[in-house]
Design an enzyme around this catalytic site. Structure first.
Site, short mmCIF file in Angstrom:
data_model
loop_
_atom_site.label_atom_id
_atom_site.label_comp_id
_atom_site.label_asym_id
_atom_site.label_seq_id
_atom_site.Cartn_x
_atom_site.Cartn_y
_atom_site.Cartn_z
N ASP A 71 12.51 39.27 -85.77
CA ASP A 71 12.73 38.41 -86.94
C ASP A 71 13.10 37.01 -86.46
O ASP A 71 14.08 36.84 -85.73
CB ASP A 71 13.84 38.99 -87.81
CG ASP A 71 13.89 38.33 -89.19
OD1 ASP A 71 12.83 37.84 -89.64
OD2 ASP A 71 14.95 38.30 -89.80
N HIS B 60 16.41 26.27 -94.41
CA HIS B 60 17.33 27.41 -94.43
C HIS B 60 18.36 27.30 -93.32
O HIS B 60 19.56 27.50 -93.54
CB HIS B 60 16.56 28.72 -94.31
CG HIS B 60 17.43 29.92 -94.13
ND1 HIS B 60 18.23 30.40 -95.14
CD2 HIS B 60 17.65 30.72 -93.06
CE1 HIS B 60 18.91 31.46 -94.71
NE2 HIS B 60 18.57 31.68 -93.44
N GLU C 48 16.31 38.07 -98.49
CA GLU C 48 15.78 36.93 -97.75
C GLU C 48 14.27 36.90 -97.98
O GLU C 48 13.56 37.87 -97.69
CB GLU C 48 16.08 37.04 -96.25
CG GLU C 48 17.54 36.79 -95.92
CD GLU C 48 17.81 36.61 -94.44
OE1 GLU C 48 18.85 36.01 -94.12
OE2 GLU C 48 16.99 37.07 -93.63
N GLU D 240 10.85 36.23 -97.09
CA GLU D 240 10.13 36.04 -95.83
C GLU D 240 8.69 36.52 -95.96
O GLU D 240 8.32 37.22 -96.90
CB GLU D 240 10.80 36.81 -94.69
CG GLU D 240 12.24 36.42 -94.41
CD GLU D 240 12.77 36.94 -93.08
OE1 GLU D 240 11.94 37.10 -92.14
OE2 GLU D 240 13.98 37.21 -92.98
N ASP E 70 13.92 40.73 -96.20
CA ASP E 70 14.82 41.19 -95.14
C ASP E 70 16.23 41.25 -95.74
O ASP E 70 16.98 40.28 -95.69
CB ASP E 70 14.75 40.23 -93.96
CG ASP E 70 15.47 40.77 -92.75
OD1 ASP E 70 15.59 42.01 -92.65
OD2 ASP E 70 15.92 39.98 -91.90
N ARG F 298 25.87 39.77 -96.32
CA ARG F 298 26.42 38.53 -95.79
C ARG F 298 27.87 38.68 -95.29
O ARG F 298 28.26 38.02 -94.33
CB ARG F 298 26.36 37.44 -96.85
CG ARG F 298 24.95 37.09 -97.31
CD ARG F 298 24.10 36.60 -96.17
NE ARG F 298 22.77 36.18 -96.64
CZ ARG F 298 21.77 35.82 -95.86
NH1 ARG F 298 21.94 35.84 -94.54
NH2 ARG F 298 20.62 35.44 -96.35
N GLN G 202 27.68 40.37 -92.03
CA GLN G 202 27.08 39.43 -91.08
C GLN G 202 28.10 38.42 -90.57
O GLN G 202 28.15 38.11 -89.38
CB GLN G 202 25.91 38.70 -91.75
CG GLN G 202 25.17 37.74 -90.86
CD GLN G 202 24.01 37.05 -91.58
OE1 GLN G 202 23.80 37.24 -92.77
NE2 GLN G 202 23.26 36.24 -90.86
N LYS H 224 21.88 43.52 -91.00
CA LYS H 224 20.46 43.27 -91.20
C LYS H 224 19.59 44.51 -91.07
O LYS H 224 18.48 44.54 -91.59
CB LYS H 224 19.97 42.24 -90.17
CG LYS H 224 20.57 40.86 -90.31
CD LYS H 224 19.82 40.07 -91.36
CE LYS H 224 20.20 38.60 -91.27
NZ LYS H 224 19.42 37.79 -92.21
N THR I 218 14.55 46.71 -94.54
CA THR I 218 13.61 45.59 -94.60
C THR I 218 12.39 46.07 -95.36
O THR I 218 11.74 47.03 -94.94
CB THR I 218 13.20 45.13 -93.18
OG1 THR I 218 14.37 44.73 -92.46
CG2 THR I 218 12.23 43.97 -93.25
N GLU J 50 22.05 30.75 -100.35
CA GLU J 50 21.79 29.34 -100.59
C GLU J 50 21.76 29.01 -102.08
O GLU J 50 22.29 27.99 -102.52
CB GLU J 50 20.46 28.95 -99.96
CG GLU J 50 20.43 29.08 -98.44
CD GLU J 50 19.01 29.05 -97.91
OE1 GLU J 50 18.53 27.96 -97.58
OE2 GLU J 50 18.38 30.13 -97.86
#
Length: 426
Positions: free
Chosen positions: A135, A142, A207, A209, A241, A245, A248, A261, A265, A371
């Site tokens: 990844d 970002h 996320e 992606e 993904d 948070r 993380q 993570k 996925t 975000e």
């Protein structure tokens, strides 16, 4: 070899709804389970799933060198291993078979009954056996947003503008669209505390992606020149993904994300080939400073792919929360793969490379709730009046992607996944 399948004037004898993601110019590749519980490699035109195994058995690929069981498997790995020439020959042949002017299959009711299914009557599977998953972290917007939240100043680390940053993910938890995801458990450090706690993540995020799937690219120790890497990229999928948070934030130093993570996925089930995306090439962002020669690319080195994220509460209507575009990626797929092999790392058929979160330059184009809500400080309001800082149990996250010009629309379908409460062992 010309890509005749991309002829924008071509029409299919199969009905294709207006604004379908899957006109005859797309011809993606996937794996599906039929009502008879047969797993087969297939493609899609409009709302029809096409059994390529049956097409092969009935000799519609005559003249193309394929192993006898190429499409009668439960993954695309062997087909991908055959390389770009075979991919293009097969895709061109499929376009010819389903061209409205070709009567061979169109007028053969017996064969059609064996080959063609309504998309509602098949169950999509993971299209490849993914051996390795990398990844990347290749979107400047970002990375800058993330850095501002964590460090205030010096948002980008010094290495970011010189190399495509990445980490190795966990292939065992990659799942196709439609499979629900459980809220993960893990360690977090509550605000203002000095001792961590263990429990459900309170900040589950998506996320936005894409990912690309590779063929066998090199032998161990060999690097791939930047001008050749696209020959080893089979195609692309949409990817969510999933991220926790709060986990993380606690676990990432010094080695980066781990359990935050690798719990899930999600990817879209149809792989869209680079050949199908060829008409939508565009230039990526200007790179300053200039990359090292092994990463330098000229011309149109990326693709104009519109991306959308929606959140659908349980028993509610969906709300679009983000509109972004793949063209915002600072580091291209070619640069990612060239860098990945620059040290001689081996890349195999079916390996998957995630783009990293794809955010645009405006707040409505950010590719994660981190975000969009700016770390939870600015909740997003949904159409039902409720608010979200992150994803709630019962919410379904839906990602879509498509390319469009004046002649044709090529889409990815969607990747859709529902978040469930933590798994409880019975």
């Amino acid at each position: 070899m010309p890509i005749t399948a991309n002829n924008s004037n071509r029409k299919s004898w199969l009905e294709v709804p207006a604004n379908s993601d899957f006109p005859i110019q797309n011809i993606p590749f996937g794996v599906f389970l039929t009502k008879e519980n047969i797993v087969t490699v297939g493609t899609r035109i409009g709302d029809f799933a096409i059994d390529l195994g049956a097409l092969q058995q009935l000799d519609y690929f005559k003249g193309i060198e394929l192993t006898d069981d190429m499409f009668m498997q439960d993954t695309l790995n062997d087909f991908i291993s055959d390389g770009k020439k075979t991919w293009r020959l097969v895709r061109n042949r499929i376009a010819d078979i389903f061209d409205e002017q070709n009567p061979k299959l169109r007028d053969n009711t017996k064969d059609k009954d064996i080959i063609i299914f309504n998309i509602k009557d098949v169950e999509m599977q993971l299209p490849v056996l993914i051996g390795d998953y990398t990844d990347f972290y290749s979107n400047k917007e970002h990375a800058t947003n993330f850095g501002k939240m964590i460090r205030d100043k010096d948002a980008l680390f010094p290495n970011w503008l010189h190399i495509p940053i990445a980490y190795h993910g966990r292939s065992s938890s990659i799942i196709p669209s439609g499979i629900p995801v459980h809220r993960p458990l893990g360690q977090t450090l509550p605000q203002g505390e000095t001792t961590p706690v263990f429990g459900p993540s309170r900040s589950v995020d998506f996320e936005l992606e894409t990912a690309f799937i590779t063929t066998d690219a090199n032998i161990m120790g060999e690097n791939i020149p930047i001008n050749e890497v696209e020959d080893y990229i089979f195609g692309m999928v949409l990817m969510n993904d999933w991220s926790a948070r709060d986990l993380q934030k606690w676990e990432s130093l010094p080695l980066g994300p781990f359990l935050s993570k690798n719990f899930a996925t999600s990817i879209s089930p149809w792989i869209i080939t680079l050949d199908a995306l060829e008409p939508f090439r565009t230039k990526g962002p200007k790179q300053d400073p200039a990359p090292f020669p092994y990463l330098q690319l000229k011309g149109k080195n990326t693709f104009d792919i519109n991306l959308e994220v929606a959140i659908q509460p349980e028993n509610g209507e969906e709300t679009i929360v983000s509109n972004s575009n793949f063209k915002y990626m600072y580091w291209s797929m070619s640069q990612q793969l060239a860098h990945h092999t620059s040290n001689g790392c081996r890349v195999n058929s079916g390996d998957m490379m995630g783009s990293g979160t794809i955010s645009g330059p405006t707040p409505d184009s950010y590719g994660s709730m981190l975000e969009l809500s700016w770390g939870g400080k600015n909740p997003i309001k949904l159409n039902d009046g409720t608010e979200r800082k992150f994803i709630n149990d019962g919410d379904t996250v839906i990602m879509k992607g498509f390319c469009k010009n004046n002649e044709v629309r090529i889409g990815f379908g969607e990747v859709s996944s529902k978040l469930l409460p933590p798994f409880v062992r019975k």
